[in-house]
Design an enzyme around this catalytic site. Structure first.
Site, PDB file in Angstrom:
ATOM      1  N   SER A   1      -2.073   0.978   1.731  1.00  0.00           N
ATOM      2  CA  SER A   1      -0.959   1.241   2.250  1.00  0.00           C
ATOM      3  C   SER A   1      -0.200   0.861   1.645  1.00  0.00           C
ATOM      4  O   SER A   1       0.029   0.494   1.075  1.00  0.00           O
ATOM      5  CB  SER A   1      -1.647   1.715   3.792  1.00  0.00           C
ATOM      6  OG  SER A   1      -0.447   2.512   4.036  1.00  0.00           O
TER       7      SER A   1
ATOM      8  N   ASP B   1      -6.318  11.756  -0.780  1.00  0.00           N
ATOM      9  CA  ASP B   1      -5.019  10.582   0.112  1.00  0.00           C
ATOM     10  C   ASP B   1      -4.016  11.257  -0.424  1.00  0.00           C
ATOM     11  O   ASP B   1      -3.112  11.031  -1.680  1.00  0.00           O
ATOM     12  CB  ASP B   1      -5.344   9.174  -0.545  1.00  0.00           C
ATOM     13  CG  ASP B   1      -4.360   8.638   0.623  1.00  0.00           C
ATOM     14  OD1 ASP B   1      -3.436   9.099   1.321  1.00  0.00           O
ATOM     15  OD2 ASP B   1      -3.807   7.422  -0.328  1.00  0.00           O
TER      16      ASP B   1
ATOM     17  N   HIS C   1      -7.185   7.834   1.356  1.00  0.00           N
ATOM     18  CA  HIS C   1      -6.954   6.441   1.466  1.00  0.00           C
ATOM     19  C   HIS C   1      -7.327   5.324   1.736  1.00  0.00           C
ATOM     20  O   HIS C   1      -8.570   5.026   2.733  1.00  0.00           O
ATOM     21  CB  HIS C   1      -5.974   6.620   2.652  1.00  0.00           C
ATOM     22  CG  HIS C   1      -4.649   6.076   3.215  1.00  0.00           C
ATOM     23  ND1 HIS C   1      -3.792   6.080   2.280  1.00  0.00           N
ATOM     24  CD2 HIS C   1      -3.938   4.761   4.574  1.00  0.00           C
ATOM     25  CE1 HIS C   1      -2.993   5.600   2.563  1.00  0.00           C
ATOM     26  NE2 HIS C   1      -3.162   4.544   3.486  1.00  0.00           N
TER      27      HIS C   1
END
Ligand SMILES: *[C@@H]1O[C@H](CO)[C@@H](O)[C@H](O)[C@H]1NC(C)=O
Ligand SMILES: *[C@@H]1O[C@H](CO)[C@@H](O)[C@H](O)[C@H]1NC(C)=O
Ligand SMILES: *[C@@H]1O[C@H](CO)[C@@H](O)[C@H](O)[C@H]1NC(C)=O
Ligand SMILES: *[C@@H]1O[C@H](CO)[C@@H](O)[C@H](O)[C@H]1NC(C)=O
Ligand SMILES: *[C@@H]1O[C@H](CO)[C@@H](O)[C@H](O)[C@H]1NC(C)=O
Ligand SMILES: *[C@@H]1O[C@H](CO)[C@@H](O)[C@H](O)[C@H]1NC(C)=O
Length: 501
Positions: free
Chosen positions: A176, A444, A469
């Site tokens: 991320s 994602d 993700h």
């Protein structure tokens, strides 16, 4: 407080709290890995926590102000007399957790390469608190550039403190926002970091991340065209009900609103917030679909997937689409332990303005939102056509929040300048690096701001069809897709090839 303006919140794979915004109250304390049971002897849990004296301002040499940064270290996989490989897990926009010191795919790589492993908590999150509070004045020290410099100083100190080999090779990991940091760390400090696994990292700063909801819509279409159509119809029915008093009263009941909507229909920010809350329910499920993350293990949320959502939304036993949307909303309220849907803008803003480390917003919401206003944008707006989740939360609604929370300086012009600056500093999608692998999942939405195709063999991309993700970072599970399994193997081979050179 469910609906904070953290639309852009990425995601905190490092915390047990996970997406603070969604699962604010649904937190699993202390992690849930390796908990001893009656059949296993109880092993004293290791204390991986250490503290590092860090500079407040890396770009003002004359300023000697320091603070204590938290990190974790696990030496178990390395050989004391030969520490030639070190791993660094980069912390992100939430509290770090030591669960990752014994679990996750990087631990498998650590065993394979006999690495000593470190995890560093990002400045201004968790217990890593450089300043006495979170005033705007103090938040000027919260930037990705300062965070990267923290890591550089940290690495060079650890080389001495843990007696690492003179030719030690550091490999950075992050998912991320820390995925972006992992790539940027290799870019800025290649003499300190030998390679990076950059997972689900958005590399392009944009004020209006309107493609986010496009990917969410595509995810619904992959489940079924009916699902997509029904969601669209449901939102259109919400529009209609909002027009009249009777309809408004119906909305109060259907969506379990905390405050009667008829009192607030004139307040554009409240209405935007209401719609974006309904949309975020879908975003949260899509982003983390079947990702096997640690933080929701054993909770109701773990069982809510895109398939579940679509089975509710397309359930023709309930005649109207809006009622099915309401059923989904009710399920999400239960899953996140919320009593009602709170859409009041003023309440959200006043909570986000709180500068105290004791406030709920300090769990990451305020800090991360500051970073979006000051560096990244990433606002998940309803601006993209065709509109499926309404058109009621445009970019201006997000910019309004920057201004209302942090002051007049943080307006649209500032955001344009700030995001351009970020792209210039790091190269955005044109980043030139070697020994970096960019990993993304097609489900994602964040892949839309990252590198998913590359013809540079020194900086390849792995785009995993059907995963969410950061899926490749979690411990393997029986239900993993074969392409996810092979991505993990491929990453391992890349690390091997970097270490060999
Ligand atoms: C773990 O070690 C750190 C650093 O030595 C110390 O500050 C902390 O209190 C310890 N935690 C526990 C639970 O013993
Ligand atoms: C260092 O920075 C802090 C925070 O801005 C400031 O309070 C302090 O006066 C500075 N010290 C020096 C020596 O410049
Ligand atoms: C140290 O470890 C590395 C990597 O595991 C290995 O290639 C090297 O041969 C080892 N060196 C010694 C002196 O054992
Ligand atoms: C999630 O689903 C599994 C498998 O159907 C079930 O065993 C479990 O009880 C469910 N968990 C919750 C919290 O609903
Ligand atoms: C569809 O809705 C009906 C009536 O509420 C319910 O009994 C049934 O379990 C639902 N089916 C699915 C697949 O959710
Ligand atoms: C900020 O939050 C803290 C902790 O919840 C609370 O005690 C304080 O009153 C809040 N401050 C303001 C200005 O609301």
């Amino acid at each position: 407080m469910k609906h904070t303006p953290i639309l852009a919140f990425l995601f905190i794979i490092f915390t047990n709290t996970y997406a603070w915004k969604y699962f604010h109250n649904g937190r699993v304390k202390g992690g849930n890995l390796g908990s001893p049971n009656k059949n296993n002897p109880i092993k004293e849990p290791q204390n991986f926590t250490r503290w590092f004296t860090q500079n407040l301002d890396h770009f003002d040499v004359g300023n000697a102000t320091t603070w204590q940064q938290r990190y974790y270290v696990n030496e178990d996989f390395s050989q004391k007399d030969n520490r030639s490989v070190a791993f660094l897990m980069i912390g992100g926009e939430g509290e770090a957790t030591d669960v990752w010191m014994t679990a996750g795919q990087w631990v498998e790589y650590a065993k394979q390469f006999k690495a000593i492993i470190f995890q560093v908590e990002h400045r201004f999150y968790g217990k890593s608190r450089p300043t006495p509070d979170l005033s705007v004045e103090n938040l000027k020290f919260l930037t990705s550039e300062q965070a990267l410099a923290d890591l550089a100083i940290f690495i060079s100190a650890m080389n001495e403190e843990y007696n690492l080999a003179t030719d030690v090779k550091w490999i950075a990991f992050g998912g991320s926002y820390p995925g972006s940091l992992a790539a940027w760390l290799r870019l800025k400090y290649p003499h300190l970091v030998h390679g990076s696994v950059s997972t689900s990292g958005p590399l392009l700063a944009v004020p209006d991340f309107q493609d986010y909801y496009q990917v969410v819509a595509d995810d619904l279409r992959v489940v079924s065209e009916e699902c997509y159509t029904a969601v669209k119809a449901a939102f259109a029915q919400v529009d209609v009900l909002l027009q009249g008093k009777d309809g408004q009263k119906t909305l109060n009941t259907l969506f379990q609103l905390c405050d009667p909507i008829e009192d607030n229909v004139e307040n554009e920010n409240d209405i935007s917030n209401f719609y974006s809350s309904l949309a975020e329910n879908f975003a949260g499920i899509a982003q983390y679909n079947k990702d096997n993350r640690l933080s929701t293990k054993g909770t109701l949320l773990e069982n809510i997937t895109l398939d579940t959502v679509c089975s509710i939304i397309t359930n023709i036993s309930t005649e109207k689409e809006i009622n099915r949307l309401a059923d989904f909303n009710s399920l999400m309220l239960v899953a996140t332990h919320e009593e009602c849907l709170d859409y009041k803008y003023s309440k959200m803003i006043s909570e986000m303005k709180n500068e105290s480390w004791e406030a709920t917003a300090s769990e990451g919401g305020r800090q991360w939102f500051f970073q979006t206003c000051n560096e990244f944008g990433f606002y998940q707006t309803s601006d993209r056509k065709p509109q499926i989740f309404s058109d009621k939360f445009p970019l201006q609604f997000e910019i309004q929040q920057c201004t209302d929370i942090f002051g007049d300086k943080f307006n649209g012009n500032y955001l344009d300048y700030a995001t351009k600056r970020t792209n210039t500093l790091y190269g955005a999608l044109e980043i030139e690096v070697s020994n970096v692998v960019f990993v993304h999942g097609s489900v994602d939405p964040w892949h839309a701001l990252g590198i998913t195709i590359s013809d540079n063999k020194n900086a390849p991309a792995i785009f995993i069809k059907g995963t969410a993700h950061c899926a490749n970072m979690y411990p393997p599970s029986d239900t993993d897709l074969p392409q996810l399994e092979s991505a993990r193997v491929e990453i391992g081979k890349l690390i091997q090839s970097w270490l060999d050179t």
